[in-house]
Structure formats: C-alpha cells, structure tokens
Design a protein around this motif. Structure first.
Motif, PDB file in Angstrom:
ATOM      1  N   GLY A  13      13.026   2.050   3.913  1.00 45.85           N
ATOM      2  CA  GLY A  13      14.062   1.718   2.843  1.00 45.85           C
ATOM      3  C   GLY A  13      13.406   1.607   1.513  1.00 45.85           C
ATOM      4  N   ASP A  14      12.238   1.340   1.315  1.00 47.23           N
ATOM      5  CA  ASP A  14      11.727   1.304   0.012  1.00 47.23           C
ATOM      6  C   ASP A  14      10.758   2.553  -0.469  1.00 47.23           C
ATOM      7  OD1 ASP A  14      12.213  -1.427   0.050  1.00 47.23           O
ATOM      8  OD2 ASP A  14      10.219  -1.958   0.953  1.00 47.23           O
ATOM      9  N   VAL A  15      10.893   3.687   0.490  1.00 47.08           N
ATOM     10  CA  VAL A  15      10.187   4.732   0.258  1.00 47.08           C
ATOM     11  C   VAL A  15      10.365   5.399  -1.280  1.00 47.08           C
ATOM     12  CG1 VAL A  15       9.759   7.095   0.732  1.00 47.08           C
ATOM     13  CG2 VAL A  15       9.759   5.543   2.610  1.00 47.08           C
ATOM     14  N   GLU A  16      11.865   5.458  -1.684  1.00 49.10           N
ATOM     15  CA  GLU A  16      11.953   5.980  -2.862  1.00 49.10           C
ATOM     16  C   GLU A  16      11.138   5.077  -4.231  1.00 49.10           C
ATOM     17  OE1 GLU A  16      14.351   5.384  -0.713  1.00 49.10           O
ATOM     18  OE2 GLU A  16      15.659   7.203  -0.666  1.00 49.10           O
ATOM     19  N   SER A  17      11.102   3.880  -3.936  1.00 52.95           N
ATOM     20  CA  SER A  17      10.530   2.701  -4.967  1.00 52.95           C
ATOM     21  C   SER A  17       9.050   3.078  -5.161  1.00 52.95           C
ATOM     22  CB  SER A  17      10.836   1.705  -4.638  1.00 52.95           C
ATOM     23  OG  SER A  17      10.211   1.025  -3.821  1.00 52.95           O
ATOM     24  N   TRP A  18       8.618   3.761  -4.069  1.00 52.63           N
ATOM     25  CA  TRP A  18       6.926   3.996  -4.149  1.00 52.63           C
ATOM     26  C   TRP A  18       6.604   4.735  -5.223  1.00 52.63           C
ATOM     27  CZ3 TRP A  18       5.654   4.738   1.736  1.00 52.63           C
ATOM     28  CH2 TRP A  18       6.349   3.904   2.538  1.00 52.63           C
ATOM     29  N   SER A  19       7.429   5.561  -5.633  1.00 54.40           N
ATOM     30  CA  SER A  19       7.126   6.634  -6.817  1.00 54.40           C
ATOM     31  C   SER A  19       7.090   5.827  -8.145  1.00 54.40           C
ATOM     32  CB  SER A  19       8.071   7.648  -6.857  1.00 54.40           C
ATOM     33  OG  SER A  19       9.333   7.323  -7.245  1.00 54.40           O
ATOM     34  N   GLU A  20       7.611   4.532  -8.300  1.00 55.73           N
ATOM     35  CA  GLU A  20       7.667   3.763  -9.484  1.00 55.73           C
ATOM     36  C   GLU A  20       6.234   3.306  -9.896  1.00 55.73           C
ATOM     37  OE1 GLU A  20      10.618   0.670  -8.988  1.00 55.73           O
ATOM     38  OE2 GLU A  20      12.069   1.989  -8.412  1.00 55.73           O
ATOM     39  N   SER A  21       5.468   3.045  -8.990  1.00 50.82           N
ATOM     40  CA  SER A  21       3.955   2.280  -9.341  1.00 50.82           C
ATOM     41  C   SER A  21       3.234   2.314  -7.844  1.00 50.82           C
ATOM     42  CB  SER A  21       4.328   0.957 -10.021  1.00 50.82           C
ATOM     43  OG  SER A  21       4.491   0.072  -9.218  1.00 50.82           O
ATOM     44  N   VAL A  22       1.953   2.013  -8.242  1.00 48.41           N
ATOM     45  CA  VAL A  22       1.093   1.950  -7.075  1.00 48.41           C
ATOM     46  C   VAL A  22       1.346   0.348  -6.488  1.00 48.41           C
ATOM     47  CG1 VAL A  22      -0.953   1.009  -8.274  1.00 48.41           C
ATOM     48  CG2 VAL A  22      -1.177   2.289  -6.145  1.00 48.41           C
ATOM     49  N   ASP A  23       1.809  -0.316  -7.261  1.00 50.97           N
ATOM     50  CA  ASP A  23       1.977  -1.801  -7.096  1.00 50.97           C
ATOM     51  C   ASP A  23       3.199  -1.786  -5.820  1.00 50.97           C
ATOM     52  OD1 ASP A  23       0.084  -3.020  -8.564  1.00 50.97           O
ATOM     53  OD2 ASP A  23       1.428  -3.153 -10.232  1.00 50.97           O
ATOM     54  N   LYS A  24       4.023  -0.980  -6.145  1.00 50.69           N
ATOM     55  CA  LYS A  24       5.365  -0.965  -5.008  1.00 50.69           C
ATOM     56  C   LYS A  24       4.762  -0.375  -3.704  1.00 50.69           C
ATOM     57  CE  LYS A  24       9.113  -1.691  -7.883  1.00 50.69           C
ATOM     58  NZ  LYS A  24      10.164  -2.345  -7.556  1.00 50.69           N
ATOM     59  N   ALA A  30       4.755  -0.905   4.817  1.00 48.13           N
ATOM     60  CA  ALA A  30       5.046   0.340   5.244  1.00 48.13           C
ATOM     61  C   ALA A  30       4.328   1.228   4.213  1.00 48.13           C
ATOM     62  CB  ALA A  30       6.629   0.680   5.419  1.00 48.13           C
ATOM     63  N   GLY A  31       4.614   0.685   3.085  1.00 48.57           N
ATOM     64  CA  GLY A  31       3.802   1.434   1.883  1.00 48.57           C
ATOM     65  C   GLY A  31       2.334   1.427   2.034  1.00 48.57           C
ATOM     66  N   GLN A  32       1.664   0.333   2.484  1.00 45.65           N
ATOM     67  CA  GLN A  32       0.315   0.272   2.522  1.00 45.65           C
ATOM     68  C   GLN A  32      -0.364   1.023   3.767  1.00 45.65           C
ATOM     69  OE1 GLN A  32      -0.509  -3.900   3.499  1.00 45.65           O
ATOM     70  NE2 GLN A  32       0.265  -4.750   1.459  1.00 45.65           N
ATOM     71  N   ILE A  33       0.812   1.227   4.738  1.00 44.41           N
ATOM     72  CA  ILE A  33       0.242   1.811   6.157  1.00 44.41           C
ATOM     73  C   ILE A  33       0.351   3.445   5.656  1.00 44.41           C
ATOM     74  CG2 ILE A  33       0.931   2.555   8.286  1.00 44.41           C
ATOM     75  CD1 ILE A  33       1.944  -0.513   8.647  1.00 44.41           C
ATOM     76  N   ALA A  34       1.122   3.760   5.020  1.00 39.67           N
ATOM     77  CA  ALA A  34       1.369   5.314   4.637  1.00 39.67           C
ATOM     78  C   ALA A  34       0.191   5.594   3.660  1.00 39.67           C
ATOM     79  CB  ALA A  34       2.843   5.607   3.857  1.00 39.67           C
ATOM     80  N   PHE A  35      -0.009   4.695   2.679  1.00 37.80           N
ATOM     81  CA  PHE A  35      -1.105   5.014   1.757  1.00 37.80           C
ATOM     82  C   PHE A  35      -2.466   4.988   2.346  1.00 37.80           C
ATOM     83  CE2 PHE A  35      -2.982   3.615  -2.644  1.00 37.80           C
ATOM     84  CZ  PHE A  35      -3.094   4.952  -3.104  1.00 37.80           C
ATOM     85  N   ASN A  47     -10.982   2.220   0.247  1.00 38.35           N
ATOM     86  CA  ASN A  47     -10.462   1.580  -0.978  1.00 38.35           C
ATOM     87  C   ASN A  47      -9.378   0.692  -0.813  1.00 38.35           C
ATOM     88  OD1 ASN A  47     -12.147   3.088  -2.800  1.00 38.35           O
ATOM     89  ND2 ASN A  47     -11.214   4.685  -2.456  1.00 38.35           N
ATOM     90  N   ILE A  48      -8.495   1.219   0.125  1.00 39.07           N
ATOM     91  CA  ILE A  48      -7.238   0.337   0.302  1.00 39.07           C
ATOM     92  C   ILE A  48      -7.909  -0.849   1.251  1.00 39.07           C
ATOM     93  CG2 ILE A  48      -6.276   1.523   2.365  1.00 39.07           C
ATOM     94  CD1 ILE A  48      -3.595   0.778   0.976  1.00 39.07           C
ATOM     95  N   LEU A  49      -8.524  -0.580   2.226  1.00 42.84           N
ATOM     96  CA  LEU A  49      -9.025  -1.636   3.102  1.00 42.84           C
ATOM     97  C   LEU A  49      -9.972  -2.839   2.382  1.00 42.84           C
ATOM     98  CD1 LEU A  49     -10.335   0.642   6.269  1.00 42.84           C
ATOM     99  CD2 LEU A  49      -8.289  -0.886   6.047  1.00 42.84           C
ATOM    100  N   PHE A  50     -10.782  -2.318   1.351  1.00 42.97           N
ATOM    101  CA  PHE A  50     -11.169  -3.351   0.663  1.00 42.97           C
ATOM    102  C   PHE A  50     -10.121  -4.135  -0.141  1.00 42.97           C
ATOM    103  CE2 PHE A  50     -13.008  -4.383  -3.636  1.00 42.97           C
ATOM    104  CZ  PHE A  50     -13.914  -5.309  -3.263  1.00 42.97           C
ATOM    105  N   TRP A  51      -9.219  -3.486  -1.078  1.00 46.42           N
ATOM    106  CA  TRP A  51      -8.352  -3.896  -1.539  1.00 46.42           C
ATOM    107  C   TRP A  51      -7.432  -5.157  -0.757  1.00 46.42           C
ATOM    108  CZ3 TRP A  51      -3.123  -4.909  -2.051  1.00 46.42           C
ATOM    109  CH2 TRP A  51      -2.453  -5.146  -3.125  1.00 46.42           C
ATOM    110  N   LEU A  52      -7.033  -4.567   0.350  1.00 50.51           N
ATOM    111  CA  LEU A  52      -6.569  -5.616   1.203  1.00 50.51           C
ATOM    112  C   LEU A  52      -7.085  -6.652   1.647  1.00 50.51           C
ATOM    113  CD1 LEU A  52      -4.367  -2.982   3.546  1.00 50.51           C
ATOM    114  CD2 LEU A  52      -3.438  -4.539   1.737  1.00 50.51           C
ATOM    115  N   ALA A  53      -8.283  -6.406   1.920  1.00 49.36           N
ATOM    116  CA  ALA A  53      -9.308  -7.710   2.589  1.00 49.36           C
ATOM    117  C   ALA A  53      -9.568  -8.604   1.214  1.00 49.36           C
ATOM    118  CB  ALA A  53     -10.598  -6.910   2.906  1.00 49.36           C
ATOM    119  N   ARG A 126      -2.109  11.626  -6.305  1.00 49.56           N
ATOM    120  CA  ARG A 126      -2.466  12.307  -5.182  1.00 49.56           C
ATOM    121  C   ARG A 126      -1.430  12.091  -3.852  1.00 49.56           C
ATOM    122  NH1 ARG A 126      -7.448  12.854  -3.054  1.00 49.56           N
ATOM    123  NH2 ARG A 126      -8.096  10.862  -4.280  1.00 49.56           N
ATOM    124  N   PHE A 127      -1.494  10.714  -3.836  1.00 50.16           N
ATOM    125  CA  PHE A 127      -0.601  10.300  -2.534  1.00 50.16           C
ATOM    126  C   PHE A 127       0.974  10.726  -2.787  1.00 50.16           C
ATOM    127  CE2 PHE A 127       2.315   6.771  -1.139  1.00 50.16           C
ATOM    128  CZ  PHE A 127       2.362   6.791   0.351  1.00 50.16           C
TER     129      PHE A 127
END
Length: 143
Positions: A13-24, A30-35, A47-53, A126-127
């Motif tokens: 449901g949030d997919v459209e909002s992901w294009s607004e910012s990396v923060d979304k 679901a965004g974290q998983i797709a990214f 990079n994302i694994l470190f950021w999440l950690a 690029r994502f």
C-alpha cells in the motif's frame, strides 16, 4: 479477537510513497525488504544492513547489550576486511576502531550518516528505476 485495520494493511500500500524520499522506503518494512533485495542485486546490500543494524543499536538499553552489539557491528561492517565492509572514510573507520572498547549509543553515528548519504544520493535513485521497484509499483497500481 478483534483486529485493528492496520493488522490487515497491505505491505504494498505504501509503494507509491516510496518515490517521495529514501526515508519513506527506509521507514517501512516492505520498503526495507525491497530496497535490500535491489541492493543485493547491485552487490551493495551491506549498506542497508549496516544502516538497519545502527537503527537497532540506538534502541539498546543495557551496557552489556551495547558492548555486544557494537562489537558485532564493528566486526561485520566496520573493521578492515570485515565480511560486509561498508564504504566510509578512513578517519571515521579509525575513530570507531579507537573507541570500540568503550562504545556509546553514538559510536556509529558518523558512519551511519555517511552510509545514509550514499544510499540517498546513489542507491535510491537507481532503486526507483529498477525492475524490482517498477514491478512492485505496477502491482500496487493494478489493484
């Protein structure tokens, strides 16, 4: 038992909002998983694994847990030749190395900002163009 409507929320449901910012993207599971899936295909998943950690690390409550967590993050992402070594500047890596024996909640702050900046400036645009994101967007729009 009664469930709130959020428990039935569609993760796409949030997919459209992901294009607004990396923060979304980063602010949604679901965004974290797709990214992460995209970054894995680009050989930059660390990079994302470190950021999440780092995000989890900031929530640590006890000193023993902080020390254990800091050492795990350090050995997995920061130290030279780490299995998932992140791309940070020499002085940041050196500073973390020097202070790892007495970690604080802000131990990885500078490194996390550098990785976030890389994610936002380089990986995120690029994502948005990737087959992964475009496919999810089409699925979300076709409903």
């Amino acid at each position: 038992m009664w469930k709130s409507s959020t428990e039935f929320a569609d993760p796409l449901g949030d997919v459209e909002s992901w294009s607004e910012s990396v923060d979304k993207v980063l602010g949604c599971k679901a965004g974290q998983i797709a990214f992460q899936q995209f970054l894995k295909s680009q050989y930059s998943e660390e990079n994302i694994l470190f950021w999440l950690a780092c995000e989890d690390y900031k929530k640590v409550k006890s000193t023993p847990e902080m020390i254990s967590s800091a050492n795990r993050i350090f050995s997995e992402f920061v130290e030279t030749e780490a299995p998932r070594q992140i791309n940070i500047d020499w002085s940041t890596r050196e500073n973390i190395t020097k202070n790892i024996s007495q970690p604080t909640l802000s131990s990885f702050e500078t490194a996390q900002k550098q990785v976030y900046s890389l994610l936002a400036r380089d990986c995120y645009p690029r994502f948005l163009k990737s087959d992964i994101y475009q496919g999810l967007l089409r699925r979300a729009e076709s409903r």
